[in-house]
Design an enzyme around this catalytic site. Structure first.
Site, PDB file in Angstrom:
ATOM      1  CB  CYS A 274     -20.426 -11.416 -21.073  1.00  0.00           C
ATOM      2  SG  CYS A 274     -22.220 -11.257 -21.378  1.00  0.00           S
TER       3      CYS A 274
ATOM      4  CB  CYS B 241     -25.764 -10.001 -17.754  1.00  0.00           C
ATOM      5  SG  CYS B 241     -25.099 -10.032 -19.682  1.00  0.00           S
TER       6      CYS B 241
ATOM      7  CB  CYS C 218     -24.348 -14.197 -19.990  1.00  0.00           C
ATOM      8  SG  CYS C 218     -23.765 -13.547 -18.729  1.00  0.00           S
TER       9      CYS C 218
ATOM     10  N   GLY D  55       0.734  -1.330  -0.004  1.00  0.00           N
ATOM     11  CA  GLY D  55      -0.033  -0.176  -0.080  1.00  0.00           C
ATOM     12  C   GLY D  55       0.899   1.200  -0.099  1.00  0.00           C
TER      13      GLY D  55
ATOM     14  CB  CYS E 100     -21.027  -9.082 -18.556  1.00  0.00           C
ATOM     15  SG  CYS E 100     -22.081 -10.379 -17.671  1.00  0.00           S
TER      16      CYS E 100
END
Lengths: 368, 258, 291
Positions: free
Chosen positions: C272, C241, C244, C32, C266
Site C-alpha cells: 500500500c 483499497c 491506494c 508437503g 490493503c
C-alpha cells in the site's frame, strides 16, 4: 483522513516499562530478594524447577521474582534459559534407596524398618490463618536427632523381595535414555519418555487426571506404597576415569504407588506399579504422576482404554503448561485477516438468504 | 456363477494364546454366492469373519482373492495401502452396530459419497445424484440426504450403512449380524432389502449370524461352527432340512420349536 | 548466574541449527510432508511463532535482510517483537520492503508482490495437520498421509456445500502439493493460495509447538482442493483499497465509527505504501482534501 495505527515498537517498549514498574510495586518497600524467595517461598521455587526441568534454586527464584509470582510464566522463563545450555552427558540413575530421607510415609504398612517420618508436612495442620505470621514473630528451631546413617528400606523393595510386586521395569542393556527436549515426540511412547513428560507436566492437569482415575475414569486401585522426600547424590560417569563422580546432591520427591494386581492361572498374581519422581518437594505432583503413570499403562496390562487418563496421546499432548498457555493465549494475537474472510462469507450467505426470502433470486447454488 | 472362485480360504486358524478362536477353516466362495456362517456366540464365527476380511491377522492359513484383473492375490501378503484400497472399493463390511460403520456426525449424503470421493470422484453434483439414488434403493427418502444418521432410526441407519458400502459396486460384502440390534418387523424389511440387492447386483456375501432364519432367507450355502471348528457345511436347504450333525440338529430343532 | 545472557548467533546453538536444517532439507525433498523435529523452547510463547522463528534462525546468515509481517503488516506488535528479536540476537539488516528482503517471516498472509528466486518465505504454523479436525489422533493421521487416504478431506468440503451452498472454508484452505501430500497452508486466507503455486521463492513452514517442519520448493504444483462443479475461488472485494486504490488485493476492514461507517484498506502495508509513493490514491485521502 485515516491514519493507520503505527508505533508498535514504542507501544511495546512502554508496555514493558509499565510491567517493570508493576513488578517492583511500591518503591518505599524493600525489594524481595532471591534468597528470601528461595528460603520462604521454597515450594513455589520447587514447582518451577520441576516443571522447567532445571534444578537450580536461585535461578528458579529469579524467575519467580521476574514473573511477579506467575509460576507458569516463571517455568517458561527457566525453560527458555535451559534450552540454551549445552548437554554434557547423562547422569547415572539416582538411587532413591540411598536417599537421605527427610520425610517418608507408607500407607500400606503400619510400621516398617526406618519408621514413618512425617517431616515438614502440611498434613494435620489445621488450616486456620495464623495471625502470628503477620507480625513475623520468631520461629522455634526444629527438633533434631542424629541420623543413623542406615539406608531407609524402600517399601517397593520389601514387596519385591516376596515377589509380590512386578519388577521395576527393565530396558535392554543397550537402551539409551531418551530426551524429550532433544528428540521429536512420537506415539506410542516408551515409558521412560512418558515419565519424563509427566515429570515436567502441569501439576494441576496431572492432579485432575489422577483424581479422575479415583472417581472411576480408569480405576487403578492405588495404595501409596511409599512417599519419600530427601536428598540423593547425582553422579556422572566420566569415560576417561572409568568410574562415576558425584556432582552434588539434589532434593527429590518419590512416590511408589502399589496398584491392582495382575496374574493368571499360570502367572501368580503381583501388584503393579505407578511411579512418580519430582525435583524438590512436591508430594501432590509425585502422587498425581504415579496415578497417571499407572493409568497410562492400561494397554500393557490388557485393560480397556476408556478414560482420558489412560489415553497416552491425549495426556502427553496436553500436559505441558508452557505449550498450553502459549497456544491458548495466542488467540489474543491479531487474527483479523482470517476474521475478515469469515465476515465476508457470513455477510454473503446472509445476503443470499435474504434475497431468496424476497423471492427475487432463488438460492440456485444451494438447490443444485 | 463362473468356474473360478472369488475367494479361496485355506486352513485359516486363529489362536488367542492357548484359546482357539477358529481352527483350520477352508472353503471357496464363488461370485454371486451368499454364504452364511452360523453358530452360537463364542463359536468363532466373528473371529473367522474378521480373519477373512483381514481386519484380524490369523495365526495360520491363507486367503486368496481374485482381483478384478483375474489374478489371485494372497491377502495376508498384500501391502496395507493396497489392502485398504481393496476394502473401500471392491469390498463392503456391514457392522452389527451401524455407528461402527457410519460417520455419525456427517450427513447421509456424505456417508454414501465418501467412498466415491476416496477413489477420486470430484464432481459434487454427480456424487450427490449417486448418493440420492442409493438412498432411494435402500428406501430412505431423498429429503433426508442432508440429515445426520444421528437423527435416523436403527433400521434406517442400517440401510444407510448398506448403501455406503455398496456405492462403489463391490463384488464381496461381509456382514456381521446385520439384523442384530433391530426389532422383528424392522428385521424382516431389512432382510427383504438385502436379498433384493444381493440378487440384483450379483454380490457375493459372507454373513455371520446366530439366526437360522436369516441364513435360510439370504444364503445359498451355510457353515455351522462350534468351539472354533466348522462342524457342518452344505447347501442351506440341505443343512436346515436334513442336518447331519447332532449339534446342528439341536440348533435346527430349537428354532423350529419357536 | 552472572553470565546468563551470552547467546549464539541467531540465538540457537549450532547443533540445534544443524538438526533443524536437516529437517528443512528433508522437507524440501518431500514437498508437503510434515517432518518431525525436536523443537526447542524459545524465549517467546508457543503459538506465537516459535516454529517460524526456529526456521528463520536456522537459515539466516549475517548478510540476510529480514522482513517480518503479521496479518500482512510490518508494524503489528508480534511482527515488531520478532523483528526486534532477530536484530538483537543476529544483528541482521531488517526491512519492510518485500522486494529487498531475502527472508520474509509471516503469519497469516503472503505478500501481494510476487516473490522472486532466492527469496525464502517462512510461515508460522499453529496446527500443521490438515486432517487434525477430522481426525484428532496423530497416529491415525500419519497413516492417512502415508496411504494417501484423503477422502475425508473431500467429505468436509461436501458437507460445506450441502449445508451452505458453497465451500465455506475461508482460510487454512487445504492444498495438494506436487500431486501427493495434502498440506495446511497455515491460516492464510484462501485468497493467498494461488500465490503458493509454482512460486519462484522457497516456502518453509515451521510449527514449534507441534514440532513439525514442511516445505514447498520453488516451482512446485500447489493445488487447492475442490470439486469440478464447485471450483476453488478466492475472495473478491467489491471496492478498491481506500488509501491506494489497489484492486485484486486482500483488504482489511477498518471500523470508523459506531454508525456502520467502515473502510477497506490493503492488508499488505508495504504494498500500500509503495503504491501511494508512486502516486496512486484511493477515495479516502481525496475525501479529506474535499472537506
Amino acid at each position: 483522513m485515516y491514519v493507520a495505527v503505527k508505533g508498535g515498537e514504542t507501544a511495546i517498549r512502554n508496555a514493558h516499562r509499565l510491567l517493570a514498574d508493576r513488578r517492583r510495586g511500591d518503591r518505599t518497600l524493600p525489594s524481595v530478594t532471591i534468597e528470601q524467595i528461595v528460603e520462604q517461598l521454597g515450594l513455589a521455587v520447587d514447582r518451577v524447577m520441576a516443571e522447567a526441568s532445571l534444578y537450580d534454586r536461585p535461578l528458579a527464584a529469579l524467575a519467580v521474582r521476574q514473573s511477579r509470582g506467575d509460576l507458569i510464566e516463571a517455568i517458561f522463563l527457566l525453560r527458555a534459559y535451559r534450552t540454551t545450555l549445552p548437554r554434557f552427558g547423562t547422569s547415572v540413575p539416582i538411587d532413591t534407596a540411598k536417599m537421605l530421607v527427610e520425610r517418608r510415609v507408607s500407607a500400606t504398612y503400619k510400621d516398617l524398618p526406618g519408621g514413618q517420618l512425617l517431616g515438614p508436612t502440611f498434613d494435620y495442620t489445621h488450616r486456620l490463618l495464623d495471625p502470628s505470621l503477620i507480625a513475623d514473630t520468631p520461629v522455634e528451631e526444629p527438633e533434631r536427632r542424629e541420623a543413623t546413617g542406615d539406608a531407609v528400606m524402600r517399601v517397593a523393595d520389601i514387596l519385591a523381595h516376596e515377589g509380590l510386586i512386578e519388577s521395576d521395569g527393565e530396558f535392554p542393556e543397550d537402551h539409551q535414555a531418551g530426551d524429550i527436549t532433544r528428540e521429536p515426540m512420537e506415539f506410542p511412547m516408551p515409558r521412560d519418555l512418558r515419565l519424563q513428560s509427566l515429570a515436567r507436566g502441569d501439576e494441576g492437569f496431572l492432579l485432575a487426571l489422577g483424581y479422575s482415575t479415583q472417581r472411576g475414569y480408569g480405576r487403578t486401585h492405588p495404595f501409596v506404597g511409599e512417599i519419600r522426600i530427601g536428598e540423593v547424590e547425582v553422579e556422572i560417569e566420566v569415560p576417561e576415569l572409568g568410574f562415576s563422580v558425584s556432582l552434588g546432591r539434589i532434593q527429590v520427591t518419590e512416590c511408589q504407588m502399589v496398584n491392582q494386581f495382575k496374574g493368571s492361572a499360570k502367572a501368580p498374581p503381583q501388584f503393579t506399579r505407578g511411579y512418580g519422581l519430582i525435583f524438590g518437594q512436591s508430594e501432590r505432583k509425585a502422587m498425581s504422576m504415579s496415578l497417571v503413570d499407572r493409568a497410562l499403562r492400561a494397554e500393557e496390562f490388557g485393560e480397556d482404554i476408556t478414560a482420558p487418563a489412560q489415553d497416552e496421546e491425549f495426556v502427553i499432548s496436553h500436559s505441558d503448561n508452557v505449550q498450553a498457555t502459549g497456544f491458548v493465549e495466542h488467540l489474543k494475537l491479531p487474527h483479523y485477516v482470517d476474521f475478515q474472510a469469515e465476515l465476508a462469507l457470513v455477510r454473503k450467505m446472509r445476503a443470499d438468504i435474504e434475497a431468496a426470502r424476497n423471492g427475487d433470486n432463488p438460492m440456485q447454488e444451494a438447490a443444485e | 456363477m463362473t468356474d473360478t472362485p472369488l475367494l479361496k480360504v485355506n486352513s485359516v486358524s486363529k489362536f488367542y494364546g492357548q484359546r482357539i478362536g477358529c481352527k483350520d477353516v477352508s472353503f471357496d466362495l464363488w461370485p454371486g454366492e451368499v454364504l452364511a456362517i452360523v453358530g452360537e456366540s463364542g463359536s468363532g464365527k466373528t473371529t473367522l469373519l474378521n480373519c477373512i476380511s483381514t481386519r484380524l491377522m490369523p495365526t495360520a492359513g491363507s486367503v486368496e482373492y481374485r482381483m478384478r484383473d483375474g489374478n489371485f492375490r494372497d491377502l495376508y501378503h498384500m501391502g496395507e495401502a493396497e489392502r485398504r484400497f481393496l476394502m473401500r472399493t471392491d469390498w463392503g463390511f456391514v457392522h452389527q452396530n451401524p455407528a461402527d460403520g457410519l460417520r455419525m456426525t456427517v450427513s447421509a449424503g456424505a456417508n454414501v459419497g465418501e467412498r466415491l470421493m476416496a477413489v477420486g470422484d470430484r464432481h459434487y453434483g454427480k456424487i450427490r445424484d449417486t448418493a440420492s439414488d442409493w438412498l432411494t434403493r435402500v428406501e430412505i427418502g431423498t429429503d433426508r440426504i442432508d440429515d445426520q444418521p444421528r437423527a435416523f432410526s436403527g433400521g434406517m441407519r442400517q440401510r444407510l450403512q448398506i448403501a455406503r458400502n455398496l456405492v462403489t459396486n463391490p463384488r464381496l460384502v461381509f456382514m456381521d449380524e446385520p439384523t442384530g440390534g433391530l426389532d422383528v418387523s424392522v428385521q424382516a424389511r431389512l432382510l427383504d432389502l438385502v436379498r433384493g440387492l444381493v440378487n440384483d447386483l450379483g454380490l457375493a456375501a459372507i454373513i455371520v449370524t446366530h439366526d437360522l432364519a436369516v441364513a435360510r432367507l439370504l444364503s445359498h450355502r451355510m457353515m455351522v461352527m462350534k468351539d472354533g471348528f466348522v462342524i457342518e457345511h452344505g447347501l442351506t436347504d440341505r443343512v436346515l432340512d436334513d442336518p447331519r450333525e447332532p449339534y446342528t440338529q439341536l440348533l435346527v430343532s430349537s428354532i423350529l420349536q419357536v | 548466574m552472572t553470565d546468563l545472557a551470552s547467546y549464539n548467533f541467531a540465538y540457537l546453538d549450532e547443533q540445534t541449527k544443524r538438526m533443524i536444517r536437516r529437517a528443512i532439507l528433508k522437507a524440501i525433498a518431500i514437498p508437503g510432508y510434515q517432518v518431525p523435529f525436536a523443537s526447542r523452547e524459545m524465549p517467546m510463547p508457543y503459538g506465537w511463532g516459535t516454529g517460524g522463528v526456529q526456521v528463520t534462525a536456522s537459515i539466516i546468515g549475517p548478510d540476510d535482510i529480514l522482513k517480518v509481517i503479521d496479518q500482512g503488516a510490518d508494524d503489528t506488535t508480534n511482527a515488531v517483537s520478532i523483528r526486534a528479536f532477530f536484530e538483537k540476537v543476529a544483528n541482521v539488516a531488517v526491512t519492510t520492503h518485500t522486494k529487498e528482503a531475502t527472508i520474509i517471516q509471516t503469519r497469516h498472509r503472503i505478500p501481494e508482490q510476487k516473490l522472486g528466486e532466492g527469496q525464502v518465505l517462512v510461515y508460522q504454523v499453529p496446527i500443521p495437520e490438515p486432517l487434525r479436525f477430522l481426525e484428532p489422533r496423530e497416529t491415525e493421521t500419519r497413516k492417512m498421509h502415508a496411504l494417501e487416504e484423503y477422502g475425508l478431506m473431500h467429505v468436509k468440503l461436501y458437507e460445506d456445500i450441502a449445508r451452505n451452498g458453497r465451500i465455506s472454508t475461508t482460510y487454512a484452505y487445504p492444498v495438494k502439493v506436487a500431486g501427493r501430500y495434502v498440506m495446511d497452508p497455515s491460516p492464510t486466507p484462501k485468497f493467498d493460495n494461488p500465490k503458493m503455486h509454482m512460486s519462484d521463492a522457497l516456502q518453509l513452514f515451521g510449527a514449534g509447538r507441534e514440532k513439525r517442519i514442511y516445505a514447498v520448493p520453488p516451482y512446485t504444483d500447489v493445488v487447492s482442493l475442490d470439486f469440478e462443479d464447485h471450483p476453488f475461488e478466492i475472495q473478491k472485494f467489491e471496492q478498491p483499497c481506500a488509501l491506494c486504490g489497489a484492486r485484486g488485493v486482500y483488504l482489511d476492514e477498518v471500523v470508523l465509527d459506531d454508525k456502520g461507517g467502515r473502510m477497506f484498506v490493503c492488508s499488505d502495508t508495504d504494498h500500500c505504501e509503495e503504491r501511494r509513493e508512486e502516486g496512486h490514491t484511493g477515495e479516502m485521502p481525496s475525501q479529506e482534501a474535499a472537506e
